[in-house]
Design a protein around this motif. Structure first.
Motif: not given
Length: 123
Positions: A25-34
């Motif tokens: 949650s928070g910022r756009t998840f798709s902007n981040y590698a995991m």
């Protein structure tokens, strides 16, 4: 800021399967590698698997390759770690982490971490 919450851990027997989830949650998840990491009692945190923002690229630790699968559903802001053929050596607290930029197997590259979920595999 990105908040991460893991779930799905538990106590299983050797050979069983578990699927861990990481809700973002928070910022756009798709902007981040995991990434997924784990830490067993008395041991340092170790890398398990990582996935890029789109889900098209993945990378695994040798110890889990062929048994674990990392995936993500950006529409649901959730990442997953499917763990099959579990072994007692897989017992650890499992953490998901997120970072902007490319995926990475290095823990210190990650900006955001969940609180962890316990996985215990009995023999």
């Amino acid at each position: 800021q990105v908040q991460l919450v893991e779930s799905g851990g538990g106590l299983v027997q050797a050979g069983d399967s578990l699927r861990l989830s990481c809700a973002a949650s928070g910022r756009t998840f798709s902007n981040y590698a995991m990434g997924w990491f784990r830490q067993a009692p008395g041991k340092e945190r170790e890398f398990v698997a990582t996935i890029n923002w789109s889900g098209r690229s993945t990378y695994y630790a040798d110890s889990v390759k062929g048994r674990f699968t990392i995936s993500r559903d950006n529409a649901k802001n959730t990442g997953y770690l499917q763990m099959n053929s579990l072994k007692p050596d897989d017992t650890a607290v499992y953490f998901c982490a997120a970072r902007s930029g490319s995926f990475s197997s290095i823990g210190r590259d990650y900006n955001y971490w969940g609180q962890g979920t316990q996985v215990t595999v009995s023999s």
